[in-house]
Design an enzyme around this catalytic site. Structure first.
Site, PDB file in Angstrom:
ATOM      1  N   ASP A 194     -16.121 -10.748 -29.529  1.00 16.71           N
ATOM      2  CA  ASP A 194     -16.028  -9.341 -29.897  1.00 16.71           C
ATOM      3  C   ASP A 194     -15.264  -9.086 -31.172  1.00 16.71           C
ATOM      4  OD1 ASP A 194     -17.312  -8.240 -27.861  1.00 16.71           O
ATOM      5  OD2 ASP A 194     -15.576  -7.320 -26.897  1.00 16.71           O
ATOM      6  N   LYS A 211     -18.733  -4.894 -31.369  1.00 22.11           N
ATOM      7  CA  LYS A 211     -19.049  -3.474 -31.295  1.00 22.11           C
ATOM      8  C   LYS A 211     -17.835  -2.750 -31.828  1.00 22.11           C
ATOM      9  CE  LYS A 211     -19.866  -3.196 -26.896  1.00 22.11           C
ATOM     10  NZ  LYS A 211     -20.117  -2.407 -25.710  1.00 22.11           N
ATOM     11  N   MET A 254      -8.489   3.909 -27.017  1.00 14.30           N
ATOM     12  CA  MET A 254      -9.612   4.561 -27.712  1.00 14.30           C
ATOM     13  C   MET A 254      -9.399   6.068 -27.861  1.00 14.30           C
ATOM     14  SD  MET A 254     -12.767   2.529 -25.897  1.00 14.30           S
ATOM     15  CE  MET A 254     -12.057   2.449 -24.257  1.00 14.30           C
TER      16      MET A 254
END
Ligand code: SAH
Length: 524
Positions: free
Chosen positions: A44, A66, A182
């Site tokens: 990742d 991502k 996030m």
């Protein structure tokens, strides 16, 4: 068919491995072991690419990054497919994910897919970024005097939307510490929700970006002020938001960002085989180290001179080593000829300095002589004092090297055999990146541990064309390990800003730390 006893999987299997938050040292031993045995690694954006170095050279490395909001290299379905397909081919697949795979990492979904397809799997937890960010920002997420509960929340959902899965109403006062992943984009809505649902606007808040890496940045405010603080500091994802009274403890506990070289980007020029000690010590002090090989060491095509000397080693009085590489390559040849260290029982050995003496120690040998001044000249002078007239002296070394030492000895009547045991060649690989970093002014300092690292490095950045090396190094702090290296730097028209009194890696690191301590003091 041969079987490999160390391979943990014969038929295909997928290991979902937590890579930890950023610092490669924070992966688990289990995770490292699995990487070392992987045939395929799917990794990742948030997994530190340095960890890929543990995978075997033959392993297939697939970036499935991502990046929040950016272009997706793969869709989640694409990643799931990739894992299934490789496992079906009988491969040992490591799916490496940032932090902990089961904390906001969609690890659950990937495993569900594998289970549905009947593929074997295992999950290895990782240090999640929430605890790492708090720890590395000096914030204990629980503390007896402040809070007994902590909640991990995603800020990915718009907190304002009606159907939010997160009950901000309960969360606002229900958990002592709230850590939000996030949440940078939705920070205004998050703080609003918390305040509206009863959390005091004065509650301390910390935001930590790229936690546990040399790029870590933390800012502190309150629920009322943090949006503005983050905006002014231009903090972008990936970052974590920590809300709660415990944030106050940062004032006393902050340690990571307080390390002496934190925030300094230092280039270490080295030969491919060396300088890991310097790198480790600089990193220990908090620096971000960029290693640049300036020389690549290669064996000789022809060992006739050293072979002849070894054949009549009994006729030599002295064996001299002026570098670690000379020791390494001399013994490689000695062993290749079928001998061992006992062959050297009658010869006296002299080394140029401590690092070379330590290398010699690895072969069970102790140097008879080491000069007080760790230079070729110092070594020559020390030898001359022992009276070496008419003695045979063996000097295994690089094909091309300074002639000063052999000349001084020959002038004094010694019979010196120069025996090349390795060659220095320019390193392979691109140099443009380094040049761009120098041009951008993003390099704070550069270290040189020998004259050849200086000349090779300058040739390297010169070869990339354009600006003269001197302009590229303008404003970069230059550190030299000793007087000979320093002299070479000056000969190229560059200043020497740091030079330790003793020419050892320890002293060099200490001098760099002292330099920045003084610079910081001047700036205060
Ligand atoms: N599974 C991961 C989280 C993935 S979600 C874990 O356990 O840590 C991605 C979010 O994690 C980012 O948006 C950011 O909020 C957080 N994050 C991951 N690594 C981080 C780091 N080094 N510093 C700060 N935040 C990080």
């Amino acid at each position: 068919m041969t079987t490999n006893a160390s391979s943990p999987a014969k038929t295909g299997k997928v290991y979902l491995v937590g890579a930890g938050p950023g610092d490669p040292g924070l992966i688990t031993l289990r995770g490292k072991y699995l990487l070392e045995h992987a045939e395929v690694v799917v990794y990742d954006y948030l997994a530190n690419p340095k960890l890929l170095g543990y995978a075997p050279k033959s392993a297939q490395l697939i970036y499935a990054g991502k990046k929040g909001g950016g272009l997706h290299a793969f869709t989640q379905e694409g990643i799931n497919r990739l894992l299934v397909d490789h496992a079906r081919q009988g491969k040992m697949v490591v799916r490496l994910k940032g932090g902990d795979p089961f904390i906001f990492g969609r690890g659950g979904e990937e495993i569900e897919e594998l289970a549905a397809e009947g593929i074997d799997f295992e999950v290895v937890p990782g240090v999640t970024s929430a605890t790492a960010a708090a720890t590395y920002a000096g914030i204990p997420i629980t503390h007896r005097e402040y809070t007994a509960s902590v909640a991990f929340v995603t800020g990915h959902e718009d907190p304002a939307k009606e159907s939010s899965n997160i009950s901000w109403e309960k969360l606002a006062t229900g958990a002592g510490t709230i850590v939000i992943y996030m949440g940078i984009k939705t920070l205004p809505a998050i703080t609003r929700q918390l305040i509206d649902h009863g959390r005091s606007p004065d509650t301390p808040v910390a935001v930590v970006r790229w936690a546990s890496t040399p790029q870590q940045r933390s800012v502190v405010g309150t629920l009322a002020t943090i949006c503005e603080v983050v905006q002014q500091a231009d903090i972008k994802p990936p970052a974590l938001i920590i809300v709660g009274e415990v944030v106050k403890l940062r004032a006393t506990i902050d340690w990571f960002e307080k390390r002496p070289l934190f925030g300094r980007r230092i280039v270490v020029t080295r030969t491919r085989e060396q300088a890991s000690d310097l790198v480790a010590q600089l990193e220990e002090q908090g620096a971000e180290v960029l290693e640049h090989a300036t020389i690549h060491i290669e064996p000789m095509d022809d060992y006739r001179i050293v072979d002849a000397a070894i054949a009549e080693i009994g006729s030599y009085r002295w064996l001299l080593f002026t570098s670690i590489n000379a020791v390494v390559y001399f013994f490689r040849r000695l062993f290749a000829l079928g001998h061992d260290s006992r062959l050297l029982s009658t010869i006296s050995i002299a080394v140029v300095g401590k690092a070379t003496a330590d290398e010699l120690g690895k072969y069970g040998l102790k140097a008879d002589l080491m000069p007080d001044t760790f230079t070729g000249e110092g070594l020559a002078e020390a030898l001359l004092r022992t009276g070496i007239q008419d003695s045979r002296v063996l000097l295994p070394r690089a094909l091309r090297a300074s002639e000063m030492l052999p000349e001084m000895l020959t002038d004094a009547g010694a019979q010196v055999t120069i025996a090349p045991v390795y060659r220095n060649v320019p390193p392979p690989g691109p140099k443009e990146e380094l040049r761009d970093q120098l041009l951008a002014g993003s390099i704070d300092a550069i270290t040189f541990t020998s004259s050849s690292t200086v000349t090779h490095f300058l040739a390297l950045i010169d070869a990339t064309g354009g600006d003269a090396p001197r302009r590229l190094l303008d404003g970069v702090t230059i550190a030299a390990i000793g007087p000979v290296t320093a002299e070479t730097i000056r000969e190229h028209g560059l200043p020497v800003d740091i030079q330790p009194e003793r020419y050892t890696i320890n002293d060099m690191v200490r001098a760099i730390v002292a330099h920045y301590r003084d610079t910081a003091r001047l700036a205060d």
